[in-house]
Structure formats: C-alpha cells, structure tokens
Design an enzyme around this catalytic site. Structure first.
Site, PDB file in Angstrom:
ATOM      1  N   LYS A  32      -5.391   8.103 -10.676  1.00 14.67           N
ATOM      2  CA  LYS A  32      -4.047   8.116 -10.106  1.00 14.67           C
ATOM      3  C   LYS A  32      -3.875   6.812  -9.316  1.00 14.67           C
ATOM      4  CE  LYS A  32      -0.977   9.156  -6.787  1.00 14.67           C
ATOM      5  NZ  LYS A  32      -0.299   7.859  -6.584  1.00 14.67           N
ATOM      6  N   SER A  61      -5.025   5.450   3.526  1.00 13.81           N
ATOM      7  CA  SER A  61      -4.925   5.509   4.984  1.00 13.81           C
ATOM      8  C   SER A  61      -5.728   6.686   5.553  1.00 13.81           C
ATOM      9  CB  SER A  61      -3.455   5.650   5.379  1.00 13.81           C
ATOM     10  OG  SER A  61      -2.958   6.864   4.886  1.00 13.81           O
ATOM     11  N   GLU A  87     -12.613   6.328   1.809  1.00 12.34           N
ATOM     12  CA  GLU A  87     -12.608   4.973   2.382  1.00 12.34           C
ATOM     13  C   GLU A  87     -11.233   4.767   2.981  1.00 12.34           C
ATOM     14  OE1 GLU A  87     -14.930   2.967   2.888  1.00 12.34           O
ATOM     15  OE2 GLU A  87     -16.509   3.825   1.634  1.00 12.34           O
ATOM     16  N   CYS A 138      -8.123  -3.770   3.745  1.00  8.96           N
ATOM     17  CA  CYS A 138      -8.799  -2.836   4.649  1.00  8.96           C
ATOM     18  C   CYS A 138      -9.721  -3.592   5.581  1.00  8.96           C
ATOM     19  CB  CYS A 138      -9.570  -1.808   3.848  1.00  8.96           C
ATOM     20  SG  CYS A 138     -10.571  -2.545   2.572  1.00  8.96           S
ATOM     21  N   GLU A 195      -3.985   0.546  13.412  1.00  9.98           N
ATOM     22  CA  GLU A 195      -3.916  -0.274  12.192  1.00  9.98           C
ATOM     23  C   GLU A 195      -2.461  -0.605  11.879  1.00  9.98           C
ATOM     24  OE1 GLU A 195      -4.765   1.405   8.231  1.00  9.98           O
ATOM     25  OE2 GLU A 195      -6.091  -0.293   7.863  1.00  9.98           O
TER      26      GLU A 195
END
Ligand code: NAD
Length: 499
Positions: A174, A228, A249, A283, A384
């Site tokens: 996906k 996220s 992750e 990231c 972030e």
C-alpha cells in the site's frame, strides 16, 4: 489523462469502488500525473485471498531462487533508473539528484537481498543428549502487509518488500497516496523480473480505506509500517490486539551538534544538506542544530548567508536546491509551526514565508527557515515539523549538547562535529538514537546496515541490513533423535546414558 490500476489476483484491475483520485505534481499542481484507484476493504479482501495462494507457492521456492529474481529486479532498476527518478520527482518534488539516490538505495537493497537468499542462516548446536541433532532454521510467515510513507517512494518500499520476498512471504503493498506512480513502477519491475503474479498485490488508496483494513485483516499476520508516530500508534494498537508481528518506523527530531573545535566548513555543508535536503521531509532530517557557545554566532552567520542563497524550484530543473513540500497540508503544518516558534519567543533569522518569486505560485513551496535562540522547552525544539525549518539551540558544553539531544521523545539519528576522538566515542555511547554520525550529517543510511530509531521512533525492529531478515521470518527448531531409545531432555543427561 492516464488511468492507473491496482494489481490484484495476478491482473491489473479497477477498484471495486469505481472511484479514483488525482495525483498532481507538487511543484506545479496543474500537471496531473494520472488517476489512481481509490480502493476500499473489498479490494483488500480480494488481495488477501490471492496473496494466500501466492504464499503457498512462493514459500516452496528455494530461497536462492527467490534471491535470483531479486537480482533481476536490481538489474531492471539499474536500466530504468533515470526514468524512475524522473517520475518520482514529478510526483514527490525532491530534486533529481535525490530521487536518483532513492532508486540507487532500492538497487543496493535488491542486490543485498539477492545474496541473502543464499544465507538466511539458522544455527546447528550440540544437543545435550547423545545421538541427537539440534538446530534452528527460518520459515516464512505468510502474507505481509506493507504500508509506506511518501518521502522515499522507492527506497522504503524496497526495504520492506525485498527481504519479505526473499524470506518467502507474499506481499500486499500500500503506497502512500501522494506517490502511487513510483509504487506502480516498482510492481511492474517485479513482474517483469519473473515474480509469480499472486506473490505481489498492489492496492492504492487512503490510509483509512486501505491501510486500516489491511492492518485489521485476520489473514495478514505481518505488518510493516513507516509513517508518523500518530498513525503508528493506531496501527500498533490493532496489531497488539490481534497479536500480529509488527515493525514500526516513525517520527524523528534529529539534531546536529557542532562543538567549538569542529571543522566549521564541513559542519556547514552537513547542516545545509541535513536540514534542507528533501525540503526537510526526511525521517532523519536535521531539525535541531545544537551549537556550542564559542562558535555559535560565527557559525550561524555562515549558515544564514548560505541558506538565503538556496534556490527553490522544480526538482526536474537543473540548479534547484530545494523542491516543494509534498502537499498543501504539509505546507500549512510548516506555517503553523512558524507561528508557534514566533509566539514562543524564538528569533526568525530567515525564511518564514512562501516565496514571492514568479514561477513558484502553483507549487507547495516554502522558504528555508531558521530560528535562533530556541529553548529546549519551545515546541519547535521537540515536535516533528517535517519541513524546511531548523531550530538552533545554544549550549555551553558537550555534555549539555548530549542532554539536549536526548531530551525529546524521538530517537532516530544524531550527528556530532568535533575533532576530539574522545568526545566522539563518548557521544556514540551517550546519544539516545538508533544512528549517530560523527563528522557527517544526520542523513546517509547505507542499505547493508540496520536502520531505525529508539524511543517513540520505533518499536525495536530495524529495516535494512541483516536484522530485517529476522523480522520477516519465523525461527523454528528441529530435533532429530537417532538413538532409537526414548531420551528425556533434562532427565537422561547424566554421563553414560544411553549409548
Ligand atoms: P503518515 O503516517 O501520514 O502515512 C504513512 C502511511 O500510512 C500512508 O501510506 C498512509 O496512507 C497510511 N495510513 C494513514 N492512516 C492509516 C491508518 N489509520 N491505518 C493504516 N495506515 C494508515 O506518514 P507520511 O506523512 O506519509 O510520512 C511522514 C512521516 O513518516 C513522518 O513522521 C516521518 O518521520 C515518518 N518516516 C519515518 C521513517 C523512519 O524510518 N523512521 C522513514 C520515513 C518517514
């Protein structure tokens, strides 16, 4: 306009909904890449039924042969590298130099995976009983659901897919809804290389309509998610409830530390690349710059001068340093944090607005932005942002720098610039991150080493390198007793019994 399809049940098919979404170039929203399926749980269900058949077949193919297909995948990626990089920049925005690197990471991962097909080591150990063998070996697990983010449209899917396939699992892929074209090219290449069709399924669509049903499907025992931390928490809750194997992750708030004895020219190049490469949407992007007081003012002056000269533009045009953000939501999030930074009392040194140059009006561009006098308690110091915003924090000592680095909830990467070998090794020991770079920026992972973060960045698994093969396989143990008598472990272990 080109209309793309899902790949389910060994064929390119329309979504069961009959609905599509448009994929547009973030550097110029008038440029439509194509229409992609807006699929739903029904498409996921069909993909799972087919992937189970694919798994039945694929798990019996010897691992070295599975690896041979991955080698062909790598060769095809080499021959189509330029075309894929161009398609990726068109839908994702980062400059061609970066998208070429993204494809190269996929190529490196393919060749590593090809060789791993001849290893997949288990252990053979002595049994505590006579005339008995004891060994462990790896088995594939089943259908792997792979949910990917937008920022590395080729590299991240390959980090997941190639080891999953070499280990003998079938895959449902996906892609992120902002980068469906690159995902489609990857599946085309796998099929061209000879992967049996039902071993791979491609389902396009949103996280809610495709990602969530994939995570919730009882016949998908394995989920690998990159995205996220907020979405990862939802995925983690479902997988915990259903006892699924899960690799997460997630977010980061990475820091580059520059000490008084550093090579400042080198540290400057590192900060520019780390903070503003991929428009800050990595990231591992540098979103905090921790400067020791002796070089603070001088280094900041050097940095601001260079940042003001960086050129925003279409990543497919030469001379572009920084491409657009991925979409309007991402740009609005950056704008929100710029407001928050100012409200908290940080000094806006440059950027902080949309560019005024002509030719950039139709893309999601934002000027590279630097905040100074940021306190570790300011929100822009620990949340972030995922955009071209750098928060500069002043410290007195290396120890204070380490403490500031460790004060956030994330722990992906960190970087230290110093000429002191003792401080370097202390940093490797003290910094709470999955990766620490010495005299190099916070970005630069290589495909053959484990990649991942600690704390809220991950859940303890790693992508890349050898460790990821453990995630995609189950350890099984085999005992073979050729003594011809009943031997009871822990009981018949005294010397002289039996022979
Ligand atoms: P995102 O969380 O919005 O989306 C990631 C993927 O999850 C997409 O494919 C999305 O469709 C899907 N998704 C959304 N909701 C879902 C749900 N409820 N169930 C299942 N799937 C769902 O992330 P993004 O904006 O694409 O990527 C940016 C984030 O990814 C940043 O936080 C960044 O730090 C992180 N990231 C981490 C790493 C790493 O290795 N640690 C690498 C790249 C990106």
């Amino acid at each position: 306009m080109k209309v793309f399809k899902n790949f389910i049940n060994g064929a390119w098919v329309e979504p069961s909904t009959g609905a599509y979404f448009e994929n547009r170039n973030p550097a110029d929203v008038n440029d439509v890449v194509g229409k992609f399926p807006l699929s739903n749980a029904e498409d996921v269900n069909r993909a799972v039924v087919s992937a189970k058949r694919g798994f039945d077949l694929w798990k019996r193919v010897p691992a070295p042969q599975r690896g041979d297909i991955l080698r062909k995948v790598g060769d095809l990626m080499v021959s189509r590298k330029e075309e894929i990089a161009d398609a990726m920049t068109r839908e994702m925005g980062k400059p061609l130099t970066e998208t070429r690197g993204d494809v190269q990471e996929g190529i490196d991962t393919a060749y590593y995976a090809a060789a791993e097909g001849r290893r997949l080591f288990g252990h053979t150990v002595p049994s505590e009983l006579r005339n008995k063998w004891a060994m462990s070996y790896r088995r594939p697990i089943g259908v792997a659901g792979l949910i990917c983010p937008f920022n590395f449209p080729m590299a991240i899917p390959t980090w997941k897919m190639f080891p999953a396939l070499v280990c003998g699992n079938s895959v449902i892929f996906k892609p992120a809804e902002d980068v469906p074209h690159t995902g489609t090219l990857l599946v085309e290449i796998l099929l061209e290389a000879g992967l049996p069709p039902e071993v791979i399924q491609l389902v396009h669509g949103t996280g809610e309509e495709v990602g969530a049903p994939l995570v919730e499907h009882p016949d998908v025992p394995l989920i690998s998610f990159t995205g996220s931390t907020a979405t990862g928490s939802l995925v983690g809750a479902t997988c915990g409830r259903m006892h699924k194997r899960l690799s997460l992750e997630m977010g980061g708030k990475n820091a580059q530390i520059v000490l008084d004895d550093a090579d400042l020219d080198l540290a400057l190049e590192g900060a520019l690349w780390g903070a503003f490469g991929t428009t800050g949407q990595r990231c591992t992007a540098t979103s905090r710059l921790i400067l020791q007081k002796g070089i603070h003012d001088n280094f900041l002056g050097m940095l601001v001068e260079r940042v003001k000269a960086m050129k925003l533009g279409d990543g497919r045009k030469s001379g572009t340093d920084i491409g657009p953000l991925i979409n309007d939501d991402a740009r609005r999030k950056v704008e929100h944090y710029v407001d928050v930074g100012q409200a908290d009392g940080a000094d806006l040194l440059c950027g902080g607005r949309r560019p005024s140059e002509s030719g950039l009006d139709d893309g999601y561009f934002y000027e590279p932005t630097i905040f100074a006098r940021v306190e570790p308690t300011h929100r822009i110091a620990f949340e972030e942002i995922f955009g071209p915003v750098l928060s500069v924090i002043r410290v007195s000592t290396p120890e204070e720098a380490f403490q500031v680095n460790n004060s956030v909830k994330y722990g992906l990467s960190s970087s230290l610039y110093t000429r002191d070998v003792n401080v370097s090794f202390r940093a490797l020991q003290e910094l709470d991150n999955g990766i620490t770079y010495i005299n190099a920026p916070t970005i630069g992972a290589e495909a053959h080493l484990p990649f991942g973060g600690v704390k809220q960045t991950g859940n303890g698994h790693r992508e890349g390198g050898w460790e990821v093969y453990e995630f995609y396989s189950e350890t099984k143990v085999g005992y073979v007793d050729y003594s011809g008598v009943l031997q009871r472990a822990q009981i018949d272990t005294y010397l002289g019994t039996p022979d």
